[in-house]
Structure formats: C-alpha cells, structure tokens
Design a protein around this motif. Structure first.
Motif, PDB file in Angstrom:
ATOM      1  N   MET A 252       0.873  -1.048  -0.101  1.00  0.00           N
ATOM      2  CA  MET A 252       0.280   0.135  -0.040  1.00  0.00           C
ATOM      3  C   MET A 252       0.900   1.343  -0.120  1.00  0.00           C
ATOM      4  O   MET A 252       0.445   2.993   0.156  1.00  0.00           O
ATOM      5  N   GLY A 253       2.665   0.851  -0.488  1.00  0.00           N
ATOM      6  CA  GLY A 253       3.622   2.057   0.357  1.00  0.00           C
ATOM      7  C   GLY A 253       4.339   1.900   0.644  1.00  0.00           C
ATOM      8  O   GLY A 253       4.600   1.011   1.013  1.00  0.00           O
ATOM      9  N   ALA A 254       5.314   2.317   0.215  1.00  0.00           N
ATOM     10  CA  ALA A 254       6.438   2.209   0.877  1.00  0.00           C
ATOM     11  C   ALA A 254       7.333   3.664   0.226  1.00  0.00           C
ATOM     12  O   ALA A 254       7.604   5.120   0.469  1.00  0.00           O
ATOM     13  N   TYR A 255       8.533   4.545   1.081  1.00  0.00           N
ATOM     14  CA  TYR A 255       9.503   5.028   1.258  1.00  0.00           C
ATOM     15  C   TYR A 255      11.034   4.872   1.738  1.00  0.00           C
ATOM     16  O   TYR A 255      11.662   3.626   1.550  1.00  0.00           O
TER      17      TYR A 255
ATOM     18  N   VAL B 169       2.328  10.813 -11.005  1.00  0.00           N
ATOM     19  CA  VAL B 169       1.249  10.230 -10.342  1.00  0.00           C
ATOM     20  C   VAL B 169       1.505   8.872 -11.280  1.00  0.00           C
ATOM     21  O   VAL B 169       1.165   9.108 -13.231  1.00  0.00           O
ATOM     22  N   LEU B 170       1.546   7.481 -10.876  1.00  0.00           N
ATOM     23  CA  LEU B 170       2.284   6.618 -11.761  1.00  0.00           C
ATOM     24  C   LEU B 170       1.464   5.345 -11.711  1.00  0.00           C
ATOM     25  O   LEU B 170       0.017   5.501 -10.511  1.00  0.00           O
ATOM     26  N   HIS B 171       0.628   4.443 -12.878  1.00  0.00           N
ATOM     27  CA  HIS B 171      -0.669   4.445 -13.451  1.00  0.00           C
ATOM     28  C   HIS B 171       0.013   2.530 -13.065  1.00  0.00           C
ATOM     29  O   HIS B 171       1.133   2.620 -13.723  1.00  0.00           O
ATOM     30  N   ALA B 172      -0.770   1.907 -12.147  1.00  0.00           N
ATOM     31  CA  ALA B 172      -1.459   0.448 -12.781  1.00  0.00           C
ATOM     32  C   ALA B 172      -2.433   0.494 -13.184  1.00  0.00           C
ATOM     33  O   ALA B 172      -2.734   0.253 -14.279  1.00  0.00           O
ATOM     34  N   GLY B 173      -3.400   0.063 -12.145  1.00  0.00           N
ATOM     35  CA  GLY B 173      -4.945  -0.223 -12.840  1.00  0.00           C
ATOM     36  C   GLY B 173      -5.407   1.075 -13.304  1.00  0.00           C
ATOM     37  O   GLY B 173      -6.438   0.855 -12.504  1.00  0.00           O
ATOM     38  N   THR B 174      -5.714   1.178 -14.511  1.00  0.00           N
ATOM     39  CA  THR B 174      -6.270   2.506 -15.571  1.00  0.00           C
ATOM     40  C   THR B 174      -6.184   1.928 -16.567  1.00  0.00           C
ATOM     41  O   THR B 174      -5.234   1.487 -17.415  1.00  0.00           O
ATOM     42  N   GLU B 175      -7.266   1.851 -16.770  1.00  0.00           N
ATOM     43  CA  GLU B 175      -7.851   2.125 -18.991  1.00  0.00           C
ATOM     44  C   GLU B 175      -8.401   3.567 -19.162  1.00  0.00           C
ATOM     45  O   GLU B 175      -9.266   4.267 -18.396  1.00  0.00           O
TER      46      GLU B 175
ATOM     47  N   VAL C 263       0.030   4.428  -2.281  1.00  0.00           N
ATOM     48  CA  VAL C 263      -0.804   3.376  -3.231  1.00  0.00           C
ATOM     49  C   VAL C 263      -2.784   3.748  -3.489  1.00  0.00           C
ATOM     50  O   VAL C 263      -3.294   4.230  -2.104  1.00  0.00           O
ATOM     51  N   ILE C 264      -2.727   4.365  -4.201  1.00  0.00           N
ATOM     52  CA  ILE C 264      -4.721   4.646  -4.447  1.00  0.00           C
ATOM     53  C   ILE C 264      -4.850   3.173  -4.260  1.00  0.00           C
ATOM     54  O   ILE C 264      -5.223   2.514  -5.401  1.00  0.00           O
ATOM     55  N   ALA C 265      -5.653   2.994  -3.969  1.00  0.00           N
ATOM     56  CA  ALA C 265      -6.548   1.546  -3.923  1.00  0.00           C
ATOM     57  C   ALA C 265      -8.266   1.837  -4.353  1.00  0.00           C
ATOM     58  O   ALA C 265      -8.619   2.129  -3.874  1.00  0.00           O
ATOM     59  N   ALA C 266      -9.345   0.426  -5.230  1.00  0.00           N
ATOM     60  CA  ALA C 266      -9.902   0.801  -5.711  1.00  0.00           C
ATOM     61  C   ALA C 266     -10.755  -0.097  -4.543  1.00  0.00           C
ATOM     62  O   ALA C 266     -10.088  -0.719  -3.786  1.00  0.00           O
ATOM     63  N   GLU C 267     -11.987   0.379  -4.732  1.00  0.00           N
ATOM     64  CA  GLU C 267     -13.102  -0.071  -3.336  1.00  0.00           C
ATOM     65  C   GLU C 267     -12.751  -1.114  -3.181  1.00  0.00           C
ATOM     66  O   GLU C 267     -12.941  -1.848  -4.281  1.00  0.00           O
ATOM     67  N   ASN C 268     -12.449  -2.259  -1.971  1.00  0.00           N
ATOM     68  CA  ASN C 268     -13.154  -2.858  -1.783  1.00  0.00           C
ATOM     69  C   ASN C 268     -11.406  -4.507  -2.576  1.00  0.00           C
ATOM     70  O   ASN C 268     -10.965  -5.147  -2.130  1.00  0.00           O
TER      71      ASN C 268
ATOM     72  N   ARG D 201      -5.054  -1.803  -7.255  1.00  0.00           N
ATOM     73  CA  ARG D 201      -4.020  -0.983  -6.765  1.00  0.00           C
ATOM     74  C   ARG D 201      -3.941  -0.362  -8.055  1.00  0.00           C
ATOM     75  O   ARG D 201      -3.992  -0.403  -9.409  1.00  0.00           O
ATOM     76  N   VAL D 202      -5.002   1.321  -8.448  1.00  0.00           N
ATOM     77  CA  VAL D 202      -4.769   1.469  -8.755  1.00  0.00           C
ATOM     78  C   VAL D 202      -4.052   2.831  -9.621  1.00  0.00           C
ATOM     79  O   VAL D 202      -3.759   2.968 -10.942  1.00  0.00           O
ATOM     80  N   LEU D 203      -3.377   3.459  -8.439  1.00  0.00           N
ATOM     81  CA  LEU D 203      -2.055   4.777  -8.986  1.00  0.00           C
ATOM     82  C   LEU D 203      -1.480   4.586  -7.462  1.00  0.00           C
ATOM     83  O   LEU D 203      -1.975   4.021  -6.773  1.00  0.00           O
ATOM     84  N   SER D 204       0.047   5.082  -7.942  1.00  0.00           N
ATOM     85  CA  SER D 204       0.906   5.407  -6.708  1.00  0.00           C
ATOM     86  C   SER D 204       1.546   6.887  -7.357  1.00  0.00           C
ATOM     87  O   SER D 204       1.995   7.046  -8.559  1.00  0.00           O
ATOM     88  N   VAL D 205       1.065   7.757  -6.421  1.00  0.00           N
ATOM     89  CA  VAL D 205       1.617   8.766  -5.905  1.00  0.00           C
ATOM     90  C   VAL D 205       3.335   8.629  -5.221  1.00  0.00           C
ATOM     91  O   VAL D 205       3.326   8.600  -4.205  1.00  0.00           O
TER      92      VAL D 205
END
Ligand code: GLY
Length: 421
Positions: free
Chosen positions: A222-225, A356-362, A327-332, A374-378
């Motif tokens: 869900m995130g990292a540093y 803003v990096l894309h993962a689950g997008t179209e 990480v910005i994740a989708a509902e559920n 996992r939709v986006l990584s900021v």
C-alpha cells in the motif's frame, strides 16, 4: 538502445520514467503497458507470459534490451526465450526465478548458503495441518508456497484464522508453508545481480497491510519509502555480504546463476537481518520510491546486468533526500476490487512535486477509469521523509476516484522515530 519494458503496473511506469531520462535510450516501448505509461512510451499489445509473443514483439521493434517487470513471465521462462532469440534481457531464467516461484526452493538455497531465515515446514495434506500448526505460533505465518501477488500470506495470533487460511490453500491444491515469526522492522533491499556480482540499490520499506497502523489483511503493498533513517548505515553491506552474495553464489554453484533484480525482503531482528522472502524482480510499490531518487542512467545499469558486465559499471548515484509512494486502491481491494469508475485529478501541473504513476487504469471512451485493485501510485520526493510525505499527500488530495482508499501513514513511524533496531 531500443528498450522494451514488459508489464502493466506502476512499477513498470516507474521503470519507463527512469529509462526515459537515460540519453542512451533512443526508443522506448512498453507492453502491454497502461494508460499512464502510454504518455511516455509507445505501448503495444503482448501476451506477457508467453515467450514466443514477447520475442515476436521484441524482434518486430528491433529491441536491443527487454526488461521484464513482473514475476509470472520470469517464472514461466520468458527471459530464457528472449535470450535464446539473441536479445539481451533484464530478468532471471526460469531456473533462477524459482527463488520466488517456490518458497521451498528458496529455503533450500538459503540453507545451503548459510543464510538466516525463518524455520519452516511444508504441509500438503489437511490431515497434517493441525499438528503442524501446534509446532508453530503464536504468531502464525501461513503462506502459499507458490506465487500469490503478496496476498497468499496470513500473519496472525489467531489460530483459527491461521487454520482457515491453510485449509483454504490446501482446498485449492496449493501446498502451505508454515514459518516461525521473524520479529523486527522489515527492509526491502533490491540488488542488481549478474552471477556473483551484487550491486545494492537504496533500502526501502513496504507497508503490506491495507489499513493505517498495519491493520487489516495483507495486500500487494500500500506504500513505501526510501531511504530508511532508522537503519544503521552498515546494515546494507551486512545484507549484501551475509545474505545476497551467498545466495547468488549458491545459485551459480547450482548452474542457475541469477541475472536481474534480486529482491531480499528481510526482518532486522536482535541477531541481525533474517530473510522473510526473496523475489526475482523489482518490488512494487518500493520501486516507485527508489527510482525517484536514482541519478545514474537506468538503461546502462539494466543493460550491464543483462549483458554480464555489471562489475564494470560505476555504482548507482542517488539524489539526497527521501521519496514516498502512496498507493490509491479501488473500493474493496484487496478483495475483489470495484472497477470501471472514472478517475480525475491525475494530470500533472508544473508546480507538482509528486508524480502520479498508473497501475490499474485504462482509457474507456476517452475517460480514465479504474481497471484493477491498486489503481495509482503517487510518488513524492523531498529534502527529507517528512517533506516527501507532504508532497505525496498534497498531490493525492487532487485525485478523485469513487470508493477508493489509501493509507495515511506511509513512512510516518519513521518520521516520528518510532522504529528502531
Ligand atoms: N512490495 C512487495 C512485492 O513487490 O512483492
């Protein structure tokens, strides 16, 4: 150098952004890519887990280097197929990728290499599960022996939850790995490995649980540093010398030398680092933060690894400061994610200090919509971890996706000096 990146996540988006900055990279392609990657590289269709499909595309594009992001194609031998076609490939052979593909294989390699890791047992029948659980825990660590995108692991003090997870895996025909619990803060150390040559990147920390305060089920991350202010400076050398080099040497001894990115996931306990897992590829979401601080040309490093000349390349140089990925994740998510919702606020402005990096997008009918868990990584960078966090979260505030969720505490324990070894 014409480079083809295989994969479709935010990790591959980060690889594409870093490769784009390398002047030696004259053409950049990604397959299958995603809507964000398409803004920076020519995106093509491919069956990523098929050697013939990847080879045909690499030949059509005249690729000099193929970089394979995800583990599944590597475990299935896609890197072997690319190399057999005479094209340089960043990513291990199927034989070496077993370090991730089979936890039992990884344990065997670590035992032979004298590397500290959790005590473990494989259980493959329901009849053996209860007796095996009695020999472990609390805390119980119950893993799928094969690939499970980070979601096959349950770490719990609740015996019935441990039993339910083990029983569910066995019902699906998956052997279960029980492990003793390793205490101590976790570190992800990515190393470029070319046979016995090992070059570490910056250490990072992933946040695997879905909720703030490390609550809820495990996710893919869900995130990292990075870097880790609480990690003693000498620890990276200790991990390289006592963990990664012995494992790389053992793989060479077995005739399956590793070429690519070896990811050591470790717990730093009272007796020093112990291995939680190995992965055979860049980690997601740590890569998004680590590559944000890379100053050296990434194409040169990956190509040198792929062509067996890593020892001749200068070690990577890093920007001062810190980087945070949220990480910005989708509902559920991490259950079955809700997809198809419109996403807004991803467009960059010149003031942005975060990407803003894309993962689950179209793109659907011209609109950007969610297409995965996992939709986006900021990714925010800054002079220190607090500044990097502030930049990442300020950027997130502009993004809208119905039902989405993200952790608000990525890197916070480190900023508040709540982690020690
Ligand atoms: N960050 C966890 C993984 O990449 O497996």
């Amino acid at each position: 150098m014409r480079v083809l990146v295989i994969g479709s996540g935010a990790r591959e988006h980060a690889l594409v952004l870093a490769l784009r900055k390398d002047p030696a990279v004259t053409a950049l392609f990604a397959a299958p890519g995603n809507a964000g990657i398409a803004q920076h590289a020519e995106v093509r269709a491919v069956e990523a887990s098929s050697g013939p499909s990847v080879v045909a595309l690499a030949q059509e594009l005249g690729a000099d280097l193929v970089v394979i992001g995800p583990e599944v194609p590597l475990v299935l031998g896609v890197a072997d197929a690319v190399r057999a076609a005479g094209i340089a490939c960043f990513g291990p052979s199927a034989a070496a990728a077993r370090i991730e593909g089979s936890k039992a294989f990884a344990k065997d390699v670590m035992a032979a290499a004298g590397v500290r890791t959790a005590h473990s047992e494989i259980v493959d029948t329901p009849a053996d599960l209860d007796a095996a659980l009695d020999r472990f825990g609390p805390t119980w660590v119950v893993k799928d022996d094969g690939l499970a995108a980070g979601k096959g692991v349950v770490v719990t003090a609740d015996r019935s939850a441990a039993r339910d997870h083990g029983a569910e895996l066995l019902e699906q025909g998956h052997p279960v790995l029980l492990e003793s619990f390793l205490d101590g803060p976790e570190v992800s150390l990515f190393c470029l490995v070319d046979g016995e040559t090992v070059v570490p990147l910056l250490p990072a920390q992933d946040h695997k649980r879905v909720g703030d305060g490390d609550t809820g089920p495990n996710t893919g991350g869900m995130g990292a540093y990075t870097p880790l202010p609480w990690l003693p400076a000498a620890t990276v050398d200790v991990i390289v010398d006592e963990v990664v080099k012995p494992v790389a040497a053992e793989l060479v001894r077995r005739g399956s030398g590793f070429s690519g990115l070896l990811y050591a996931g470790l717990a730093i306990g009272a007796q020093g680092p112990a291995v939680v897992e190995f992965n055979c590829r860049f980690g997601d979401p740590e890569t998004q933060a680590v590559l944000a601080l890379l100053e050296s040309p990434l194409g040169e490093l990956l190509n040198a690894t792929a062509t067996g000349t890593l020892a001749q390349v200068a070690p990577p140089r890093w920007q001062d400061g810190a980087a945070v990925t949220v990480v910005i994740a989708a509902e559920n998510y991490p259950g079955r994610p809700r997809i198809g919702d419109v996403i807004s606020g991803t467009e960059d402005t010149v003031q942005d200090e975060a990407a803003v990096l894309h993962a689950g997008t179209e793109l659907r009918d011209g609109s950007l919509v969610s297409a995965g868990g996992r939709v986006l990584s900021v990714v925010g960078a800054g002079a220190d971890l607090a500044a990097a966090r502030a930049n990442a979260y300020a950027r997130i505030a502009r993004i809208k996706l119905t039902g989405s969720h993200f952790r608000t505490d990525i890197g916070l324990a480190a900023v508040e000096s709540r982690i020690s070894v």
